[in-house]
Design an enzyme around this catalytic site. Sequence first.
Site, mmCIF file in Angstrom:
data_model
loop_
_atom_site.group_PDB
_atom_site.id
_atom_site.type_symbol
_atom_site.label_atom_id
_atom_site.label_comp_id
_atom_site.label_asym_id
_atom_site.label_seq_id
_atom_site.Cartn_x
_atom_site.Cartn_y
_atom_site.Cartn_z
ATOM 1 N N ARG A 1 0.867 -1.161 0.099
ATOM 2 C CA ARG A 1 -0.012 -0.122 0.097
ATOM 3 C C ARG A 1 0.973 1.290 -0.034
ATOM 4 O O ARG A 1 2.046 1.220 0.565
ATOM 5 C CB ARG A 1 -0.855 -0.266 1.121
ATOM 6 C CG ARG A 1 -1.720 1.142 1.377
ATOM 7 C CD ARG A 1 -2.856 0.869 0.592
ATOM 8 N NE ARG A 1 -4.140 1.734 1.089
ATOM 9 C CZ ARG A 1 -4.905 1.915 0.120
ATOM 10 N NH1 ARG A 1 -4.980 1.584 -1.201
ATOM 11 N NH2 ARG A 1 -6.294 2.687 0.869
ATOM 12 N N THR B 1 -4.306 -0.811 -7.127
ATOM 13 C CA THR B 1 -5.002 0.293 -7.726
ATOM 14 C C THR B 1 -4.140 1.740 -7.748
ATOM 15 O O THR B 1 -3.028 1.867 -7.014
ATOM 16 C CB THR B 1 -6.055 0.693 -6.447
ATOM 17 O OG1 THR B 1 -6.949 1.610 -6.555
ATOM 18 C CG2 THR B 1 -5.510 0.922 -5.130
ATOM 19 N N ASN C 1 -6.687 4.238 -7.173
ATOM 20 C CA ASN C 1 -7.623 4.556 -6.518
ATOM 21 C C ASN C 1 -8.654 5.204 -7.576
ATOM 22 O O ASN C 1 -9.492 4.372 -7.947
ATOM 23 C CB ASN C 1 -7.426 5.714 -5.292
ATOM 24 C CG ASN C 1 -8.556 6.077 -4.672
ATOM 25 O OD1 ASN C 1 -9.535 5.116 -4.496
ATOM 26 N ND2 ASN C 1 -8.675 6.998 -3.880
ATOM 27 N N GLY D 1 -13.620 -1.979 -6.784
ATOM 28 C CA GLY D 1 -14.811 -1.188 -6.579
ATOM 29 C C GLY D 1 -15.035 -0.527 -4.931
ATOM 30 O O GLY D 1 -16.183 -0.688 -4.597
ATOM 31 N N GLY D 2 -13.930 0.162 -4.440
ATOM 32 C CA GLY D 2 -14.052 0.573 -3.289
ATOM 33 C C GLY D 2 -14.575 -0.336 -2.266
ATOM 34 O O GLY D 2 -14.245 -1.367 -2.280
ATOM 35 N N ASP E 1 -8.082 8.102 0.376
ATOM 36 C CA ASP E 1 -8.804 6.855 1.208
ATOM 37 C C ASP E 1 -8.512 7.302 2.672
ATOM 38 O O ASP E 1 -9.005 6.504 3.731
ATOM 39 C CB ASP E 1 -8.041 5.548 0.936
ATOM 40 C CG ASP E 1 -8.385 4.953 -0.269
ATOM 41 O OD1 ASP E 1 -9.773 5.398 -0.656
ATOM 42 O OD2 ASP E 1 -8.040 3.981 -0.845
ATOM 43 N N SER F 1 -7.663 0.404 3.112
ATOM 44 C CA SER F 1 -7.999 0.048 2.138
ATOM 45 C C SER F 1 -9.368 -0.724 2.323
ATOM 46 O O SER F 1 -9.457 -1.618 3.537
ATOM 47 C CB SER F 1 -6.868 -0.654 1.590
ATOM 48 O OG SER F 1 -7.320 -1.306 0.105
ATOM 49 N N THR G 1 -9.466 0.226 -9.692
ATOM 50 C CA THR G 1 -8.733 -0.487 -8.984
ATOM 51 C C THR G 1 -8.732 -1.838 -9.972
ATOM 52 O O THR G 1 -9.734 -1.853 -10.806
ATOM 53 C CB THR G 1 -9.198 -0.912 -7.633
ATOM 54 O OG1 THR G 1 -9.409 0.199 -7.010
ATOM 55 C CG2 THR G 1 -8.437 -2.039 -7.029
#
Length: 590
Positions: A134, A420, A422, A495-496, A444, A473, A402
């Site tokens: 990340r 991703t 984002n 998709g978040g 995020d 995340s 993503t």
Amino acid sequence: MVSRAVLVTVLLGACRQQRNPEPGIAGVANAAMVDSRDPARVAAAAVRSAFPPGWRFSAGTSATFAEHAMVVSMSKYASEAGVEILKAGGNAVDAAVATGFALAVTYPTAGNIGGGGFMTIRMADGRTATLDYREVAPLAATRNMYVGPDGKLTNKSTVGYLASGVPGSVAGMAEALRTYGTMPLAKVMVPAIRMAEDGFVTDTNGRGNGQCNRNIAQFEGKELFCPGGSALKGGTLLRQPDLARTLRLIAKDGPKAFYKGEIADSLVADEQRGGGIITKEDLARYQAVWRTPIRSTYRGYSLITMPPSSSGGIVISETLNILENFAPLPPAGSAGYTHLLAEAYRRSFTDRNQKLGDPKFVKVPLDELTDKRYARSLAAQIDRSHASKTPAFTAGSEGDHTTHYSVVDANGNAVATTTTLNGGYGSGVWIRGGGFFMNNEMDDFAAQPGTPNMYGLVQGESNAVQPGKRMLSAMSPTIVLDPKGQLLLVTGAAGGPTIITATLEIILNVVEHHMTLADAMKAPRLHHQALPDQLDYEPSGLTAAVQDSLKAMGHKLGTRGLATANSIMRVSGGLHGVGEPRSGGTAVGY
Ligand code: DON
């Protein structure tokens, strides 16, 4: 290949479904019961799922079958890149890294070297691992950097130079390869470099590789991706010479080219020109982190999934633990099932939004949240016929691009990866000379804890901006083992927050409702994230009668497009692969 235990579970599941009085959409047999090389026999053996009238997909379609190995991603070229490496003798991790770099070339809306991701690995010898690459907040980041002088949130966490965290993808992919791969970086990057150099033909719909969004149009990438101000036409040969050069440098010198060498120089020079805050020190300090995987169980199946800094594994485990208290679950698609899922999600997302953050900065109650007794206490609060209310504070903010890919090799090694930028094409910033997009992952974070962010959502202090911190995340790369401990499913989504619910529902569709993988991927999806206090479904994904029942129980209903997944399932005689049917994922195997 299919264990007796799986067959028994499948058959018991079938009996349960038939006894259940409420109509739904569940299938009652599994493709794993027959030799999956023969689609006619699969279709004859599986009792077809029945999707709601008007639903966009038919049930009972076949998956891509491969006898040995499979890669499923959002780009045909990237899946082929992975298979090229598998056929050259690489293992699943070699292929996953090849696919990851190829996605940065052929699916630049989300595939990246300027973003970050998570990887879940299960080797055929039983070793498991989860890698967190990340992005982190730059050292100069401050808690209120996205709040304007008027006290209101600005859009700087989504567009432009301040929106980026320090990228983790190059470090992560190199680290995965170093630890579990068998080939050098230079070899697995060959397909990506070739596609950047020689070009590839963009999708006819331009999706994922030829858009011209408003972010791109403000920055350097516009010349390549928005020639003359409009999107690339489908069928264009897209060559990316700057990116090819960058990839060649990484292939030659490894991640230090990106974090300390020439690419770092270009990146920081561009940041300085554009008013960004990422420095050479930020890049030099970046490290991917191996985490202890979350291991949870559901009715005898085992999950290997992602711990923080992603919330995905905790929320999936907590939700399944709650649902395990209701045996059997009502059929998929029924009001009773939808209500139970919504109530379970409400509780696990409430915990997510209030309690989770980067474990280096906040104490994450992982053991408590994934504990079966805790789940039992939450399950006991659920009223089977009335919706409850989400407590006043919670929620999460996510962007819209993503990508997830799944890989299984001929020895049964498996990799699930989600990566991703984002938002689509991230912050829009395209590094001059570097040829790649930067993420807008800073969004995020809870940009202003305790007050609604730009999406009207409220997030907690545990996910506030702090220098060097990873933003929370939802990415959920997950591997599922059958009750005998053998590989069953490799899955995950984009998709978040809907990543979490889509991944979980694909798992439930397979292990609880005994759908084929094709049906499990095509079945309508549901989503509830505690706040806004709303149960979302896909248009035509619930029948009118089910919608009426849910409203009568007190649910507020909404519709939205829900997630993009790419999955592989082990079946008799080989593997089934299914790319996301909603937006064109591609399974390639041999
Ligand atoms: O890490 C996360 O949870 C988000 N940045 C993911 C965003 C996303 O999935 C957008 N997707 N299509």
